[in-house]
Design a protein around this motif. Structure first.
Motif, PDB file in Angstrom:
ATOM      1  N   UNK A   1       8.488 -12.285   3.928  1.00 12.96           N
ATOM      2  CA  UNK A   1       8.750 -11.152   3.044  1.00 12.96           C
ATOM      3  C   UNK A   1       7.445 -10.741   2.364  1.00 12.96           C
ATOM      4  N   UNK A   2       7.124  -9.464   2.484  1.00 18.80           N
ATOM      5  CA  UNK A   2       5.893  -8.929   1.929  1.00 18.80           C
ATOM      6  C   UNK A   2       6.245  -7.936   0.826  1.00 18.80           C
ATOM      7  N   UNK A   3       5.668  -8.119  -0.338  1.00 22.75           N
ATOM      8  CA  UNK A   3       5.882  -7.178  -1.438  1.00 22.75           C
ATOM      9  C   UNK A   3       4.962  -5.979  -1.245  1.00 22.75           C
ATOM     10  N   UNK A   4       5.562  -4.828  -1.104  1.00 31.34           N
ATOM     11  CA  UNK A   4       4.779  -3.634  -0.824  1.00 31.34           C
ATOM     12  C   UNK A   4       3.862  -3.237  -1.962  1.00 31.34           C
ATOM     13  N   UNK A   5       2.674  -2.796  -1.602  1.00 30.45           N
ATOM     14  CA  UNK A   5       1.718  -2.317  -2.593  1.00 30.45           C
ATOM     15  C   UNK A   5       1.972  -0.847  -2.908  1.00 30.45           C
ATOM     16  N   UNK A   6       1.310  -0.358  -3.934  1.00 26.28           N
ATOM     17  CA  UNK A   6       1.484   1.034  -4.351  1.00 26.28           C
ATOM     18  C   UNK A   6       1.097   1.970  -3.214  1.00 26.28           C
ATOM     19  N   UNK A   7       1.817   3.074  -3.112  1.00 26.61           N
ATOM     20  CA  UNK A   7       1.583   4.042  -2.049  1.00 26.61           C
ATOM     21  C   UNK A   7       0.264   4.770  -2.285  1.00 26.61           C
TER      22      UNK A   7
ATOM     23  N   UNK B   1      -6.277   3.131  17.377  1.00 23.49           N
ATOM     24  CA  UNK B   1      -6.838   3.072  16.038  1.00 23.49           C
ATOM     25  C   UNK B   1      -5.862   2.611  14.976  1.00 23.49           C
ATOM     26  N   UNK B   2      -4.719   2.075  15.390  1.00 26.18           N
ATOM     27  CA  UNK B   2      -3.754   1.549  14.432  1.00 26.18           C
ATOM     28  C   UNK B   2      -2.835   2.606  13.859  1.00 26.18           C
ATOM     29  N   UNK B   3      -1.939   2.155  13.008  1.00 24.28           N
ATOM     30  CA  UNK B   3      -0.959   3.055  12.387  1.00 24.28           C
ATOM     31  C   UNK B   3      -1.632   4.130  11.542  1.00 24.28           C
ATOM     32  N   UNK B   4      -2.816   3.824  11.018  1.00 28.35           N
ATOM     33  CA  UNK B   4      -3.466   4.794  10.123  1.00 28.35           C
ATOM     34  C   UNK B   4      -3.788   6.119  10.791  1.00 28.35           C
ATOM     35  N   UNK B   5      -3.793   6.169  12.120  1.00 32.96           N
ATOM     36  CA  UNK B   5      -4.101   7.437  12.790  1.00 32.96           C
ATOM     37  C   UNK B   5      -2.947   8.439  12.643  1.00 32.96           C
ATOM     38  N   UNK B   6      -1.764   7.966  12.274  1.00 33.29           N
ATOM     39  CA  UNK B   6      -0.623   8.871  12.086  1.00 33.29           C
ATOM     40  C   UNK B   6      -0.085   8.773  10.658  1.00 33.29           C
ATOM     41  N   UNK B   7      -0.916   8.355   9.711  1.00 36.55           N
ATOM     42  CA  UNK B   7      -0.446   8.014   8.367  1.00 36.55           C
ATOM     43  C   UNK B   7       0.213   9.185   7.637  1.00 36.55           C
ATOM     44  N   UNK B   8      -0.055  10.416   8.082  1.00 38.53           N
ATOM     45  CA  UNK B   8       0.535  11.572   7.423  1.00 38.53           C
ATOM     46  C   UNK B   8       1.846  12.029   8.058  1.00 38.53           C
TER      47      UNK B   8
ATOM     48  N   UNK C   1       2.670   8.384   4.158  1.00 38.75           N
ATOM     49  CA  UNK C   1       4.108   8.416   3.977  1.00 38.75           C
ATOM     50  C   UNK C   1       4.554   6.998   3.638  1.00 38.75           C
ATOM     51  N   UNK C   2       5.646   6.877   2.891  1.00 35.42           N
ATOM     52  CA  UNK C   2       6.080   5.566   2.420  1.00 35.42           C
ATOM     53  C   UNK C   2       6.376   4.594   3.542  1.00 35.42           C
ATOM     54  N   UNK C   3       7.086   5.049   4.570  1.00 35.65           N
ATOM     55  CA  UNK C   3       7.468   4.163   5.665  1.00 35.65           C
ATOM     56  C   UNK C   3       6.240   3.659   6.409  1.00 35.65           C
ATOM     57  N   UNK C   4       5.311   4.550   6.711  1.00 37.61           N
ATOM     58  CA  UNK C   4       4.148   4.148   7.486  1.00 37.61           C
ATOM     59  C   UNK C   4       3.230   3.212   6.687  1.00 37.61           C
ATOM     60  N   UNK C   5       3.171   3.401   5.381  1.00 36.15           N
ATOM     61  CA  UNK C   5       2.378   2.493   4.561  1.00 36.15           C
ATOM     62  C   UNK C   5       2.993   1.084   4.584  1.00 36.15           C
ATOM     63  N   UNK C   6       4.327   1.028   4.545  1.00 31.74           N
ATOM     64  CA  UNK C   6       4.999  -0.266   4.646  1.00 31.74           C
ATOM     65  C   UNK C   6       4.753  -0.900   6.014  1.00 31.74           C
ATOM     66  N   UNK C   7       4.831  -0.104   7.082  1.00 34.42           N
ATOM     67  CA  UNK C   7       4.579  -0.612   8.431  1.00 34.42           C
ATOM     68  C   UNK C   7       3.148  -1.120   8.548  1.00 34.42           C
TER      69      UNK C   7
ATOM     70  N   UNK D   1       9.712 -12.309  11.927  1.00 32.60           N
ATOM     71  CA  UNK D   1      10.115 -11.049  11.311  1.00 32.60           C
ATOM     72  C   UNK D   1       9.372 -10.880   9.996  1.00 32.60           C
ATOM     73  N   UNK D   2       8.713  -9.730   9.849  1.00 31.29           N
ATOM     74  CA  UNK D   2       7.980  -9.405   8.625  1.00 31.29           C
ATOM     75  C   UNK D   2       8.692  -8.240   7.948  1.00 31.29           C
ATOM     76  N   UNK D   3       9.376  -8.534   6.863  1.00 31.91           N
ATOM     77  CA  UNK D   3      10.093  -7.505   6.106  1.00 31.91           C
ATOM     78  C   UNK D   3       9.240  -7.072   4.924  1.00 31.91           C
ATOM     79  N   UNK D   4       8.935  -5.787   4.865  1.00 34.03           N
ATOM     80  CA  UNK D   4       8.093  -5.244   3.793  1.00 34.03           C
ATOM     81  C   UNK D   4       9.004  -4.602   2.754  1.00 34.03           C
ATOM     82  N   UNK D   5       9.080  -5.213   1.590  1.00 36.42           N
ATOM     83  CA  UNK D   5       9.905  -4.690   0.505  1.00 36.42           C
ATOM     84  C   UNK D   5       9.147  -3.557  -0.177  1.00 36.42           C
ATOM     85  N   UNK D   6       9.550  -2.340   0.128  1.00 32.13           N
ATOM     86  CA  UNK D   6       8.847  -1.144  -0.335  1.00 32.13           C
ATOM     87  C   UNK D   6       9.341  -0.726  -1.721  1.00 32.13           C
ATOM     88  N   UNK D   7       8.971  -1.515  -2.733  1.00 34.11           N
ATOM     89  CA  UNK D   7       9.261  -1.177  -4.125  1.00 34.11           C
ATOM     90  C   UNK D   7      10.766  -0.977  -4.370  1.00 34.11           C
TER      91      UNK D   7
END
Length: 407
Positions: free
Chosen positions: A107-113, A227-234, A118-124, A77-83
């Motif tokens: 546990x992954x410390x989320x980077x700046x958006x 192409x990964x999650x980035x294809x729907x990043x918006x 979108x916040x959720x997709x950047x964390x994913x 399990x990879x939990x991304x702590x989104x700030x």
């Protein structure tokens, strides 16, 4: 006047007959993950990615349920702590130690958006990047408010492998305890199924695609293929956008014929259903909280189109309000043709809504309230458009996404 009213009612009745008979049997609740067997013939590697922003209150239940999945294969399990500002990461670490799974949680410390995401997709995206080091066969994308049934992952994997699916998703059971939840939450599921009939979603020959973000199992190869999650990043409605990208994607499938190798292109295969055991703990105790939840993305669902919005504002009253209004007018005017036709239309929509009401174990009287419920959802949709025009659309977790082309 009677002829005009009767004409509107006959139109509404015709629409309901068409929906019930020819719209993918959307009103049924027979597409359920729990109908899937859980005996696994092989054990693919699975990594779960959980975006979490200020979820410390729910994690003791939700993260615990994820770590205690009875899946016998490799599972991390990879939990991304989104700030987060509520010590989400500390709570998560403590939960992992409490259940004896500290090495299974990362546990992954989320980077700046970054701009546009979108916040959720950047964390994913960050979670998938870290999880990819484990070379998983599947990613489980889930939300931090989901309490998983112990066998949920096994059923998802079994479904994916048994039917050679690229994406398997379940609309988890939403919380339905308060009055407003009982009145409006089952209808949310009902309207979603009407927009995306599950039988059509699950048909590889039908272009309609959808998923539910609370629980999505996606094959790593399929994610790489699109192409990964980035294809729907918006995307604000990211789950449906992901499902659409996967279903539209083309893959080559080998077929042996006369000892020759042929490459046959085929579409991505997806499946969407309901879950009666895995559930969301997100509370919606008031009309305001449900209103905000719907208004956040309703206009997005209409592709930000004023014309589609106008059609919705006309179509919803025609379909849902005309029958009860005709019953009342027919009784007042002593026009029993109008009253009977209106009653027939009302009964048809009640019949369509009843399976969802039964699935959520609510009183049958809520099924009769669908016209009033639809009226509230129409107002929420209008408010969603107004918020978008005012630059207040898409607000979630302290962020506001106002421009669909620059989220």
């Amino acid at each position: 006047m009677d002829v005009i009213v009767l004409g509107f009612m006959l139109l509404s009745l015709t629409i309901w007959l068409g929906l019930l008979g020819f719209w993918g049997q959307f009103w049924r609740t027979d597409q359920q993950l729990e109908f899937t067997e859980t005996q696994l013939e092989s054990l693919p590697v699975v990594c779960a990615v959980v975006p979490a922003r200020n979820e410390a209150q729910l994690l003791p239940t939700t993260l615990r349920s994820l770590l205690l999945q009875d899946y016998p294969g490799s599972f991390n399990v990879f939990l991304v702590d989104d700030r987060s500002t509520d010590q989400t990461a500390n709570f998560a670490e403590g939960i992992a130690h409490a259940v004896g799974k500290p090495q299974q949680l990362h546990i992954i410390s989320g980077e700046s958006l970054p701009p546009g995401w979108s916040g959720k997709l950047w964390a994913v995206e960050q979670g998938i990047k870290s999880a990819s080091l484990f070379a998983p066969d599947y990613f489980l994308l889930t939300d931090a408010d989901i309490e998983h049934d112990p066998a949920n992952l096994r059923r998802l994997v079994k479904k994916a492998m048994q039917e050679d699916l690229d994406l398997v998703s379940v609309m988890v059971r939403l919380r339905c305890e308060s009055f407003w939840e009982k009145l409006l939450i089952p209808a949310f599921v009902f309207f979603f199924q009407k927009l995306y009939p599950f039988r059509w979603v699950n048909n590889p020959n039908n272009p309609i695609a959808a998923a539910a973000g609370g629980s999505i199992l996606i094959r790593r190869e399929a994610l790489e293929r699109i192409g990964g999650i980035q294809v729907i990043y918006q995307a604000l409605i990211d789950d449906c956008a992901l499902a659409q990208a996967v279903k539209k994607s083309r893959k080559d499938k080998g077929d042996k014929k006369n000892h020759a190798q042929y490459l046959i292109p085929s579409q991505g295969r997806i499946w969407l259903g309901l879950s009666s055991l895995t559930r969301s703990l997100r509370p919606y105790n008031s009309l305001a909280t449900i209103w905000d939840m719907v208004a956040r993305t309703a206009y997005t669902q209409l592709n930000y189109s004023p014309l589609i919005l106008l059609g919705t504002l006309i179509g919803m009253p025609l379909i849902y309000l005309t029958p009860p209004v005709c019953v009342i007018l027919g009784v007042v005017w002593s026009n029993w043709a109008i009253a009977f036709t209106g009653l027939l239309g009302w009964l048809l929509m009640t019949f369509a809504y009843y399976p969802t009401i039964r699935f959520y174990k609510c009183s049958v009287w809520f099924a009769l309230s669908l016209p009033a419920i639809a009226f509230l959802y129409t107002l929420m949709t209008l408010d969603s458009a107004i918020r978008h025009w005012q630059g207040r659309g898409g607000a979630w977790k302290g962020r506001v996404y106002t421009n669909p082309n620059n989220l």
